[in-house]
Design a protein around this motif. Structure first.
Motif, PDB file in Angstrom:
ATOM      1  N   ASP A 164      42.363  33.991  31.135  1.00  0.00           N
ATOM      2  CA  ASP A 164      41.237  34.727  30.988  1.00  0.00           C
ATOM      3  C   ASP A 164      41.069  35.939  30.293  1.00  0.00           C
ATOM      4  O   ASP A 164      40.336  36.112  29.096  1.00  0.00           O
ATOM      5  CB  ASP A 164      40.635  35.082  32.330  1.00  0.00           C
ATOM      6  CG  ASP A 164      39.103  35.597  32.082  1.00  0.00           C
ATOM      7  OD1 ASP A 164      37.969  34.888  32.223  1.00  0.00           O
ATOM      8  OD2 ASP A 164      38.951  37.013  32.218  1.00  0.00           O
ATOM      9  N   TYR A 165      42.166  36.764  30.541  1.00  0.00           N
ATOM     10  CA  TYR A 165      42.368  38.108  29.750  1.00  0.00           C
ATOM     11  C   TYR A 165      42.841  37.751  28.370  1.00  0.00           C
ATOM     12  O   TYR A 165      42.321  38.487  27.435  1.00  0.00           O
ATOM     13  CB  TYR A 165      43.192  38.990  30.538  1.00  0.00           C
ATOM     14  CG  TYR A 165      42.500  39.400  31.552  1.00  0.00           C
ATOM     15  CD1 TYR A 165      41.158  39.216  32.231  1.00  0.00           C
ATOM     16  CD2 TYR A 165      43.422  39.974  32.671  1.00  0.00           C
ATOM     17  CE1 TYR A 165      40.545  39.655  33.291  1.00  0.00           C
ATOM     18  CE2 TYR A 165      42.729  40.407  33.995  1.00  0.00           C
ATOM     19  CZ  TYR A 165      41.422  40.244  34.314  1.00  0.00           C
ATOM     20  OH  TYR A 165      41.126  40.629  35.455  1.00  0.00           O
ATOM     21  N   PRO A 212      34.369  34.723  30.550  1.00  0.00           N
ATOM     22  CA  PRO A 212      35.239  35.724  30.513  1.00  0.00           C
ATOM     23  C   PRO A 212      34.869  36.841  29.353  1.00  0.00           C
ATOM     24  O   PRO A 212      34.288  36.571  28.315  1.00  0.00           O
ATOM     25  CB  PRO A 212      36.595  34.984  29.613  1.00  0.00           C
ATOM     26  CG  PRO A 212      35.980  33.564  29.338  1.00  0.00           C
ATOM     27  CD  PRO A 212      34.836  33.490  30.269  1.00  0.00           C
ATOM     28  N   GLY A 213      34.970  38.260  29.581  1.00  0.00           N
ATOM     29  CA  GLY A 213      34.604  39.140  28.693  1.00  0.00           C
ATOM     30  C   GLY A 213      33.173  39.207  28.492  1.00  0.00           C
ATOM     31  O   GLY A 213      32.792  40.008  27.323  1.00  0.00           O
ATOM     32  N   TYR A 221      43.496  34.447  35.718  1.00  0.00           N
ATOM     33  CA  TYR A 221      43.114  35.696  35.299  1.00  0.00           C
ATOM     34  C   TYR A 221      43.787  35.967  33.995  1.00  0.00           C
ATOM     35  O   TYR A 221      43.510  36.300  33.047  1.00  0.00           O
ATOM     36  CB  TYR A 221      43.319  36.854  36.248  1.00  0.00           C
ATOM     37  CG  TYR A 221      42.208  36.614  37.439  1.00  0.00           C
ATOM     38  CD1 TYR A 221      40.944  37.114  37.177  1.00  0.00           C
ATOM     39  CD2 TYR A 221      42.566  36.078  38.637  1.00  0.00           C
ATOM     40  CE1 TYR A 221      40.092  36.990  38.208  1.00  0.00           C
ATOM     41  CE2 TYR A 221      41.692  36.157  39.751  1.00  0.00           C
ATOM     42  CZ  TYR A 221      40.259  36.713  39.512  1.00  0.00           C
ATOM     43  OH  TYR A 221      39.456  36.671  40.441  1.00  0.00           O
ATOM     44  N   TYR A 222      45.029  35.442  33.830  1.00  0.00           N
ATOM     45  CA  TYR A 222      45.952  35.681  32.729  1.00  0.00           C
ATOM     46  C   TYR A 222      45.418  34.944  31.650  1.00  0.00           C
ATOM     47  O   TYR A 222      45.274  35.436  30.526  1.00  0.00           O
ATOM     48  CB  TYR A 222      47.460  35.191  33.313  1.00  0.00           C
ATOM     49  CG  TYR A 222      48.428  35.198  32.061  1.00  0.00           C
ATOM     50  CD1 TYR A 222      48.794  36.532  31.639  1.00  0.00           C
ATOM     51  CD2 TYR A 222      48.686  34.179  31.276  1.00  0.00           C
ATOM     52  CE1 TYR A 222      49.965  36.614  30.628  1.00  0.00           C
ATOM     53  CE2 TYR A 222      49.624  34.321  30.132  1.00  0.00           C
ATOM     54  CZ  TYR A 222      50.492  35.373  29.851  1.00  0.00           C
ATOM     55  OH  TYR A 222      51.342  35.564  28.994  1.00  0.00           O
TER      56      TYR A 222
END
Length: 245
Positions: A50-51, A82-83, A47-48
């Motif tokens: 990804d963001y 992502p996003g 997730y890190y």
């Protein structure tokens, strides 16, 4: 037609392969240009990661929206998409994620599908992408391997062997009828795997590119009536001018 395929990571060899695969599956009249952001992680496995990748993805779309470049559609070329929602807020042109694209295609070819993917730590990340599509009840399993994202690109024979083993497990133990390759780095491995398996194997990059092309051919744009309307105007501190809407 011109489509921009955005590799959210900064591994340029993977970006090159994304372009090769996307152009292989789209029509001769369509040009797919594959790019990486100027900054971001070399791979997305958490997730890190990804963001951290999302601002770079948005930047690649905003360049086009601000008139620096002209494209008819965009492909978000990481299996976690992502996003993706934010991408759809900054353009009304079609934006297709390769995760959703591969699962939508798989769902039309069998009653159930499995995703074969990278490291076990990514399982929740992958399962979240499945839930987002609304196809959770059709997903027989998520089968992780010990492959890193970079290894899917750098060690092709070993990657293919690991994916073949995971695919057989999904078919024999989980009753999967279709296999989705759960990483953009696996682009181009669908055909050798399908030759060894009794089920269809979906190249996620190819699926995403073809669906983006189809949406343009249908003359469709993203709905901006509510959820994906442009962001409210406000000051954005510390970002380039193109982020100011």
């Amino acid at each position: 037609m011109k489509i921009k395929a955005i590799n959210p990571n900064t591994t340029l060899e993977m970006t090159e392969n994304i372009g090769t695969v996307a152009n292989k599956y789209t029509s001769d009249e369509t040009e797919v240009v594959a790019v990486s952001p100027e900054r971001g992680p070399i791979s997305i496995e958490s997730y890190y990661d990804d963001y951290l990748a999302v601002p770079g993805i948005l930047d690649e779309i905003l360049k086009a929206e601000d008139g620096d470049e002209e494209y008819d559609a965009f492909v978000n070329s990481c299996w976690g998409d992502p996003g993706l929602d934010a991408c759809r807020e900054v353009t009304d042109k079609p934006v297709v994620g390769i995760a959703e694209g591969s699962m939508y295609v798989a769902n039309m070819l069998g009653a159930s599908f499995s995703v074969v993917t990278i490291l076990p730590r990514a399982r929740d990340f992958i399962e979240e992408a499945v839930r987002k599509t609304g196809l959770e009840s059709h997903c027989a399993s998520v089968r992780c391997t010990e492959l890193t994202v970079v290894e899917t690109e750098d060690t092709r024979d070993a990657a293919a062997a690991a994916l073949l083993e995971a695919s057989w497990q999904a078919i024999e133990e989980d009753d999967a009828e279709v296999i989705c390759l759960g990483c953009a780095g696996m682009g181009g491995l669908d055909e050798p795997l399908e030759a060894e398996l009794p089920v269809p194997v979906i190249d996620s990059v190819g699926a995403g590119a073809v669906l983006a092309e189809a949406l343009v051919k249908l003359g469709k744009q993203t709905s901006t009536i509510r959820t994906y309307k442009p962001p409210e105007s406000k000051e954005i501190i510390g970002y380039p001018d193109r982020y100011q809407r």
